[in-house]
Design a protein around this motif. Structure first.
Motif, short mmCIF file in Angstrom:
data_model
loop_
_atom_site.label_atom_id
_atom_site.label_comp_id
_atom_site.label_asym_id
_atom_site.label_seq_id
_atom_site.Cartn_x
_atom_site.Cartn_y
_atom_site.Cartn_z
N VAL A 1 0.82 -1.23 0.00
CA VAL A 1 0.00 0.00 0.00
C VAL A 1 0.85 1.27 0.00
O VAL A 1 0.28 2.36 -0.01
CB VAL A 1 -0.97 0.03 1.22
CG1 VAL A 1 -1.83 -1.22 1.26
CG2 VAL A 1 -0.20 0.18 2.55
N GLY A 2 2.16 1.14 -0.01
CA GLY A 2 3.02 2.33 0.03
C GLY A 2 3.36 2.71 1.47
O GLY A 2 2.67 2.32 2.42
N LYS A 3 4.43 3.50 1.58
CA LYS A 3 4.96 3.83 2.91
C LYS A 3 3.98 4.65 3.75
O LYS A 3 3.78 4.38 4.94
CB LYS A 3 6.27 4.61 2.76
CG LYS A 3 6.87 5.07 4.07
CD LYS A 3 8.16 5.85 3.85
CE LYS A 3 8.55 6.58 5.12
NZ LYS A 3 9.76 7.38 4.97
N ALA A 4 3.33 5.66 3.12
CA ALA A 4 2.50 6.58 3.90
C ALA A 4 1.35 5.85 4.59
O ALA A 4 1.13 6.00 5.80
CB ALA A 4 1.97 7.69 3.00
N LYS A 5 0.62 5.05 3.82
CA LYS A 5 -0.53 4.37 4.43
C LYS A 5 -0.06 3.28 5.40
O LYS A 5 -0.69 3.07 6.43
CB LYS A 5 -1.45 3.78 3.34
CG LYS A 5 -2.84 3.51 3.88
CD LYS A 5 -3.86 3.19 2.82
CE LYS A 5 -4.41 4.36 2.08
NZ LYS A 5 -5.35 5.16 2.89
N ALA A 6 1.04 2.62 5.07
CA ALA A 6 1.54 1.58 5.98
C ALA A 6 1.94 2.21 7.32
O ALA A 6 1.61 1.69 8.39
CB ALA A 6 2.73 0.86 5.35
N MET A 7 2.62 3.35 7.26
CA MET A 7 3.00 4.03 8.51
C MET A 7 1.75 4.43 9.28
O MET A 7 1.68 4.25 10.51
CB MET A 7 3.81 5.30 8.19
CG MET A 7 5.24 5.03 7.82
SD MET A 7 6.22 4.55 9.27
CE MET A 7 7.86 4.62 8.56
N ASP A 8 0.77 5.00 8.58
CA ASP A 8 -0.48 5.42 9.20
C ASP A 8 -1.11 4.24 9.95
O ASP A 8 -1.45 4.34 11.15
CB ASP A 8 -1.39 5.95 8.07
CG ASP A 8 -2.77 6.39 8.52
OD1 ASP A 8 -3.10 6.18 9.70
OD2 ASP A 8 -3.52 6.93 7.68
N LEU A 9 -1.24 3.11 9.26
CA LEU A 9 -1.89 1.94 9.88
C LEU A 9 -1.06 1.35 11.01
O LEU A 9 -1.59 1.02 12.08
CB LEU A 9 -2.14 0.86 8.81
CG LEU A 9 -3.23 1.22 7.79
CD1 LEU A 9 -3.10 0.37 6.53
CD2 LEU A 9 -4.61 1.04 8.39
N ILE A 10 0.24 1.22 10.79
CA ILE A 10 1.08 0.53 11.77
C ILE A 10 1.34 1.41 13.01
O ILE A 10 1.37 0.92 14.13
CB ILE A 10 2.40 0.07 11.12
CG1 ILE A 10 2.11 -1.08 10.15
CG2 ILE A 10 3.43 -0.37 12.15
CD1 ILE A 10 3.26 -1.50 9.25
N LEU A 11 1.47 2.72 12.79
CA LEU A 11 1.78 3.60 13.93
C LEU A 11 0.54 3.97 14.74
O LEU A 11 0.64 4.22 15.94
CB LEU A 11 2.50 4.87 13.46
CG LEU A 11 3.88 4.64 12.84
CD1 LEU A 11 4.52 5.96 12.45
CD2 LEU A 11 4.80 3.87 13.80
N THR A 12 -0.63 4.03 14.09
CA THR A 12 -1.84 4.36 14.86
C THR A 12 -2.61 3.12 15.29
O THR A 12 -3.42 3.18 16.20
CB THR A 12 -2.82 5.24 14.04
OG1 THR A 12 -3.36 4.46 12.97
CG2 THR A 12 -2.14 6.48 13.47
N GLY A 13 -2.42 2.01 14.58
CA GLY A 13 -3.16 0.79 14.89
C GLY A 13 -4.60 0.82 14.41
O GLY A 13 -5.39 -0.05 14.76
N ARG A 14 -4.96 1.82 13.57
CA ARG A 14 -6.36 1.92 13.13
C ARG A 14 -6.69 0.83 12.11
O ARG A 14 -5.80 0.24 11.52
CB ARG A 14 -6.62 3.32 12.53
CG ARG A 14 -6.12 3.50 11.10
CD ARG A 14 -6.65 4.80 10.50
NE ARG A 14 -6.03 5.09 9.20
CZ ARG A 14 -6.54 4.68 8.04
NH1 ARG A 14 -7.65 3.97 7.99
NH2 ARG A 14 -5.92 4.99 6.90
N MET A 15 -8.01 0.64 11.93
CA MET A 15 -8.45 -0.34 10.94
C MET A 15 -8.78 0.35 9.62
O MET A 15 -9.15 1.52 9.60
CB MET A 15 -9.70 -1.07 11.43
CG MET A 15 -9.45 -1.95 12.62
SD MET A 15 -10.96 -2.86 13.00
CE MET A 15 -10.83 -3.01 14.77
#
Ligand code: CAA
Length: 258
Positions: free
Chosen positions: A151-165
């Protein structure tokens, strides 16, 4: 006798594996991963199977590694047991294509298991995420590596760092899943896709999978060379002759080696 944690069925040339710990939302413990690995390897050996589908329940594909089982483990426990590597990476040994049919939650190790598959088909109810950060850890079964590639770095960081679904539509837009279908049609659609794949020449299916994985796992130059070598080698098969002759003769190919 206790009930199987993975239900094994066949639908024509498709092997169907259903994760079966519904009360724990298919939380992935060692016993389940061992059963999954054995079932995958059995399908891999079975000449009657051309593609494999892994699915879960309506509520959860899998809600992650089993937190209750892990919570008291020490660093030495996980290091010495080679947790994740020991029985999670069997999927990487499977050379036939594996489709994840994801409905409901695919979180943590559940999302990682889906990403280890070759393609993901999602129900509109699917929810993907890597919530390990909320547990004081990080994804441990490939999430930090496969999610950014998908999914690319930006979305991966968003998901992994916030833990959102992330819902199914966002996952499709981001490139994580190949199709989104109504929940009631999920399994039919996955079996249909698997049946199409299983009707092709097995050699070209396996080599195509291997080649696409090079795009994910290695450098471009190495991947291009690998692809060219594999493409050339397929000209040594009867199915290449049949496939191309059938096209020229305007008829369906009858592959010998499926
Ligand atoms: N491990 C163990 N049990 C789990 C579980 C998990 N990952 N996820 C759900 N369960 C169990 C719950 O404990 C509960 O059991 P009881 O009925 O015995 O209490 C049952 O499944 C149903 O769960 P909930 O009552 O919580 O259901 P809900 O609808 O309220 O919430 C949920 C659903 C949002 C998915 C929530 O269960 C949840 O957040 N689960 C944990 C998700 C998670 O953090 N996953 C990452 C795990 S760590 C990991 O995977 C590491 C790695 O990279 C390999």
């Amino acid at each position: 006798m206790s009930e199987s944690l993975v239900l094994v069925e066949t639908r024509g040339r498709v092997g169907l594996l259903t994760l079966n710990r519904p009360k724990a939302l298919n939380a992935l413990n060692d016993a389940l991963m061992d059963e999954l690995g054995s079932a995958l390897l059995a399908f891999e050996q079975d000449d009657g199977i051309g593609a494999i589908v892994i699915t879960g329940s309506e509520k959860a594909f899998a809600a992650g590694a089993d937190i209750g089982a892990m919570k008291d483990w020490s660093y030495m426990d996980v290091y010495r047991s080679d947790y994740i590597t020991r029985n999670w990476e069997t999927l990487k040994r499977v050379r036939k294509p594996v489709i994840a049919a994801v409905g409901g939650y695919a979180l943590g190790g559940g999302c990682e298991l889906a990403m280890m598959c070759d393609l993901l088909i999602a129900a509109d109810s699917a929810k993907f995420g890597q919530p390990e950060i909320k547990l004081g850890v990080i994804p441990g079964a490939g999430g930090t590596q496969r999610l950014p590639r998908a999914v690319g770095k930006a979305k991966a960081m968003d998901l992994i760092l916030t833990g959102r679904m992330m819902g199914a539509e966002e996952a499709e837009r981001a490139g994580l899943v190949s199709r989104v279908v109504p929940a009631a049609k999920l399994l039919d659609e996955a079996i249909e896709v698997a049946t199409v794949i299983a009707s092709m020449s097995l050699a070209s299916v396996m080599m195509a999978k291997e080649s696409v994985n090079r795009a994910f796992e290695g450098s471009l130059n190495e991947g291009l060379l690998f692809e060219r070598r594999v493409f050339h080698s397929l000209f040594g098969t009867e199915d290449q002759k049949e496939g191309m002759t059938a096209f020229v003769e305007k008829r369906e190919a009858r592959f010998k080696h499926r």
